[in-house]
Design a protein around this motif. Structure first.
Motif, PDB file in Angstrom:
ATOM      1  N   ALA A  73       0.826  -1.206   0.000  1.00 24.66           N
ATOM      2  CA  ALA A  73       0.000   0.000   0.000  1.00 24.66           C
ATOM      3  C   ALA A  73       0.862   1.258   0.000  1.00 24.66           C
ATOM      4  N   LEU A  74       1.893   1.277   0.824  1.00 27.45           N
ATOM      5  CA  LEU A  74       2.779   2.438   0.874  1.00 27.45           C
ATOM      6  C   LEU A  74       3.533   2.623  -0.438  1.00 27.45           C
ATOM      7  N   SER A  75       3.882   1.534  -1.092  1.00 26.53           N
ATOM      8  CA  SER A  75       4.595   1.613  -2.368  1.00 26.53           C
ATOM      9  C   SER A  75       3.720   2.204  -3.462  1.00 26.53           C
ATOM     10  N   HIS A  76       2.445   1.810  -3.496  1.00 25.39           N
ATOM     11  CA  HIS A  76       1.546   2.355  -4.511  1.00 25.39           C
ATOM     12  C   HIS A  76       1.265   3.832  -4.242  1.00 25.39           C
ATOM     13  N   VAL A  77       1.129   4.216  -2.978  1.00 29.64           N
ATOM     14  CA  VAL A  77       0.967   5.632  -2.661  1.00 29.64           C
ATOM     15  C   VAL A  77       2.204   6.410  -3.096  1.00 29.64           C
ATOM     16  N   ARG A  78       3.358   5.806  -2.954  1.00 28.84           N
ATOM     17  CA  ARG A  78       4.601   6.445  -3.406  1.00 28.84           C
ATOM     18  C   ARG A  78       4.555   6.688  -4.916  1.00 28.84           C
ATOM     19  N   ALA A  79       3.990   5.751  -5.661  1.00 26.15           N
ATOM     20  CA  ALA A  79       3.847   5.938  -7.110  1.00 26.15           C
ATOM     21  C   ALA A  79       2.883   7.083  -7.422  1.00 26.15           C
ATOM     22  N   TYR A  80       1.783   7.184  -6.662  1.00 28.35           N
ATOM     23  CA  TYR A  80       0.837   8.289  -6.874  1.00 28.35           C
ATOM     24  C   TYR A  80       1.519   9.636  -6.610  1.00 28.35           C
ATOM     25  N   GLU A  81       2.295   9.688  -5.555  1.00 27.33           N
ATOM     26  CA  GLU A  81       2.996  10.932  -5.224  1.00 27.33           C
ATOM     27  C   GLU A  81       3.999  11.301  -6.311  1.00 27.33           C
ATOM     28  N   ARG A  82       4.637  10.305  -6.898  1.00 25.22           N
ATOM     29  CA  ARG A  82       5.598  10.572  -7.972  1.00 25.22           C
ATOM     30  C   ARG A  82       4.880  11.137  -9.197  1.00 25.22           C
ATOM     31  N   LEU A  83       3.712  10.595  -9.521  1.00 23.22           N
ATOM     32  CA  LEU A  83       2.937  11.119 -10.642  1.00 23.22           C
ATOM     33  C   LEU A  83       2.534  12.568 -10.382  1.00 23.22           C
ATOM     34  N   LEU A  84       2.049  12.847  -9.180  1.00 19.98           N
ATOM     35  CA  LEU A  84       1.566  14.183  -8.859  1.00 19.98           C
ATOM     36  C   LEU A  84       2.687  15.210  -8.824  1.00 19.98           C
ATOM     37  N   ALA A  85       3.903  14.753  -8.559  1.00 19.81           N
ATOM     38  CA  ALA A  85       5.045  15.666  -8.523  1.00 19.81           C
ATOM     39  C   ALA A  85       5.543  16.018  -9.918  1.00 19.81           C
ATOM     40  N   GLY A  86       5.113  15.273 -10.937  1.00 20.77           N
ATOM     41  CA  GLY A  86       5.553  15.520 -12.310  1.00 20.77           C
ATOM     42  C   GLY A  86       4.466  16.173 -13.141  1.00 20.77           C
ATOM     43  N   SER A  87       4.608  16.076 -14.435  1.00 18.67           N
ATOM     44  CA  SER A  87       3.678  16.751 -15.354  1.00 18.67           C
ATOM     45  C   SER A  87       2.872  15.791 -16.214  1.00 18.67           C
ATOM     46  N   ASP A  88       3.065  14.483 -16.053  1.00 21.12           N
ATOM     47  CA  ASP A  88       2.342  13.520 -16.872  1.00 21.12           C
ATOM     48  C   ASP A  88       0.869  13.484 -16.492  1.00 21.12           C
ATOM     49  N   ASP A  89       0.029  13.160 -17.492  1.00 23.31           N
ATOM     50  CA  ASP A  89      -1.416  13.115 -17.266  1.00 23.31           C
ATOM     51  C   ASP A  89      -1.847  11.868 -16.519  1.00 23.31           C
ATOM     52  N   SER A  90      -1.116  10.778 -16.720  1.00 26.54           N
ATOM     53  CA  SER A  90      -1.514   9.507 -16.126  1.00 26.54           C
ATOM     54  C   SER A  90      -0.290   8.613 -15.998  1.00 26.54           C
ATOM     55  N   ALA A  91      -0.481   7.490 -15.299  1.00 28.86           N
ATOM     56  CA  ALA A  91       0.628   6.559 -15.096  1.00 28.86           C
ATOM     57  C   ALA A  91       0.147   5.132 -15.273  1.00 28.86           C
ATOM     58  N   LEU A  92       0.946   4.342 -15.976  1.00 26.29           N
ATOM     59  CA  LEU A  92       0.780   2.897 -16.018  1.00 26.29           C
ATOM     60  C   LEU A  92       1.597   2.352 -14.852  1.00 26.29           C
ATOM     61  N   ILE A  93       0.928   1.758 -13.896  1.00 23.38           N
ATOM     62  CA  ILE A  93       1.593   1.266 -12.693  1.00 23.38           C
ATOM     63  C   ILE A  93       1.655  -0.252 -12.735  1.00 23.38           C
ATOM     64  N   LEU A  94       2.866  -0.779 -12.653  1.00 17.52           N
ATOM     65  CA  LEU A  94       3.106  -2.211 -12.761  1.00 17.52           C
ATOM     66  C   LEU A  94       3.880  -2.699 -11.551  1.00 17.52           C
ATOM     67  N   GLU A  95       3.559  -3.893 -11.096  1.00 22.61           N
ATOM     68  CA  GLU A  95       4.423  -4.577 -10.158  1.00 22.61           C
ATOM     69  C   GLU A  95       5.383  -5.446 -10.959  1.00 22.61           C
ATOM     70  N   ASP A  96       6.472  -5.862 -10.333  1.00 22.89           N
ATOM     71  CA  ASP A  96       7.563  -6.455 -11.109  1.00 22.89           C
ATOM     72  C   ASP A  96       7.321  -7.893 -11.569  1.00 22.89           C
ATOM     73  N   ASP A  97       6.150  -8.469 -11.217  1.00 23.42           N
ATOM     74  CA  ASP A  97       5.814  -9.787 -11.730  1.00 23.42           C
ATOM     75  C   ASP A  97       4.814  -9.721 -12.884  1.00 23.42           C
ATOM     76  N   ALA A  98       4.527  -8.515 -13.373  1.00 24.10           N
ATOM     77  CA  ALA A  98       3.538  -8.343 -14.440  1.00 24.10           C
ATOM     78  C   ALA A  98       4.050  -8.894 -15.772  1.00 24.10           C
ATOM     79  N   VAL A  99       3.126  -9.486 -16.523  1.00 20.65           N
ATOM     80  CA  VAL A  99       3.407  -9.967 -17.883  1.00 20.65           C
ATOM     81  C   VAL A  99       2.363  -9.343 -18.810  1.00 20.65           C
ATOM     82  N   LEU A 100       2.827  -8.501 -19.727  1.00 24.58           N
ATOM     83  CA  LEU A 100       1.938  -7.720 -20.581  1.00 24.58           C
ATOM     84  C   LEU A 100       1.827  -8.340 -21.962  1.00 24.58           C
ATOM     85  N   LEU A 101       0.656  -8.202 -22.556  1.00 28.18           N
ATOM     86  CA  LEU A 101       0.488  -8.522 -23.972  1.00 28.18           C
ATOM     87  C   LEU A 101       0.980  -7.335 -24.809  1.00 28.18           C
ATOM     88  N   PRO A 102       1.345  -7.572 -26.063  1.00 28.30           N
ATOM     89  CA  PRO A 102       1.767  -6.458 -26.934  1.00 28.30           C
ATOM     90  C   PRO A 102       0.670  -5.431 -27.174  1.00 28.30           C
TER      91      PRO A 102
END
Length: 266
Positions: A73-102
């Motif tokens: 929970a604290l790690s995901h909040v850290r990601a939200y804070e990082r997004l809010l500190a920057g200028s990007d409109d949105s964030a794709l948030i992944l944990e390190d075991d994720a497997v994405l399709l193309p």
């Protein structure tokens, strides 16, 4: 829409970081940002008292968050804070075991998804399996996908969040008392609109078992008989509502994670 990709990863999990970094590069998701995950078991009692609200967790779940759940929970909040500190409109948030399709990158760049995320209201798009979604009212997207409304979901290893949702979830879960993937609570308490993709396009790596899920299941089994009455009533209420309203009127769909993902898909 400008979006940034975040990978939540423990500093010592070097192999997981290398694996997911290479995987994303192969899919054209270059230059992801690593969010140093919080190891909940490393927090002292004093640090936990400052960073967690155990009393609210007990009211919600009938127990406190496990060390793994709190760190997540604290790690995901850290990601939200990082997004809010920057200028990007949105964030794709992944944990390190994720497997994405193309399909992930073209979907996130599609006009329909971009327009949906760029709205000023808090919105979160789940790319992982959904426990229950509404079949009626789904919007067609590119590549045979549909944007659906989420009824119930867990899993936090692959989703997109806009700035309004990041701010709302950061505010609600600071100090942390909700598990990172309690999406229903975020919808209710933070006003986050939950969307999802049918079919889903992010699974997880079976060879990298989640210690968080292992710990969570052990605690739930151990405390299952002592769940608070309010939690049981909440679950029964959802089941009754599904049976008399959502299932007959909206139709309920469900995803299951197949063994051998992504070679075998639902």
């Amino acid at each position: 829409m400008d979006f940034v990709t975040y990978i939540i990863n423990l500093a010592e999990a070097h192999e997981r970081r290398r694996r997911v970094w290479s995987h994303l590069a192969d899919l054209g998701l270059d230059s992801p940002v690593v969010i140093d995950a919080v190891r909940g078991s490393a927090l002292s009692a004093g640090e936990r008292a400052l960073r967690a609200d155990d009393a609210r967790s007990v009211r919600r779940y009938g127990r406190v968050l496990t060390a793994g759940e709190l760190g997540c929970a604290l790690s995901h909040v850290r990601a939200y804070e990082r997004l809010l500190a920057g200028s990007d409109d949105s964030a794709l948030i992944l944990e390190d075991d994720a497997v994405l399709l193309p399909d992930v990158l073209p979907l996130l760049r599609s006009p329909q998804v971009r327009d949906w995320l760029l709205q000023p209201r808090p919105r979160l798009l789940l790319l992982t399996p959904i426990r229950a979604f509404l079949k009626r009212g789904a919007r067609s997207l590119e590549l045979g996908y549909r944007l659906v409304r989420v009824r119930r979901a867990w899993e936090g290893y692959g989703y997109v969040v806009n700035r309004a949702a990041a701010e709302a979830m950061r505010r609600v879960n600071s100090p942390a008392w909700l598990s990172a993937d309690d999406w229903v609570a975020y919808r209710k308490l933070a006003g986050v609109e939950l969307g999802g993709l049918d079919p889903f396009c992010i699974g997880y790596l079976e060879t990298a078992p989640s210690q968080l899920e292992h710990d969570r299941r052990q605690v739930e089994v151990a405390s299952g008989r002592s769940r608070k009455l309010v939690s049981r009533l909440d679950k029964w209420g959802r089941q009754i509502t599904d049976a008399i309203y959502y299932r007959p009127i909206w139709g309920l769909g469900q995803h299951r994670m197949p063994s051998g993902w992504p070679a075998k898909r639902v």
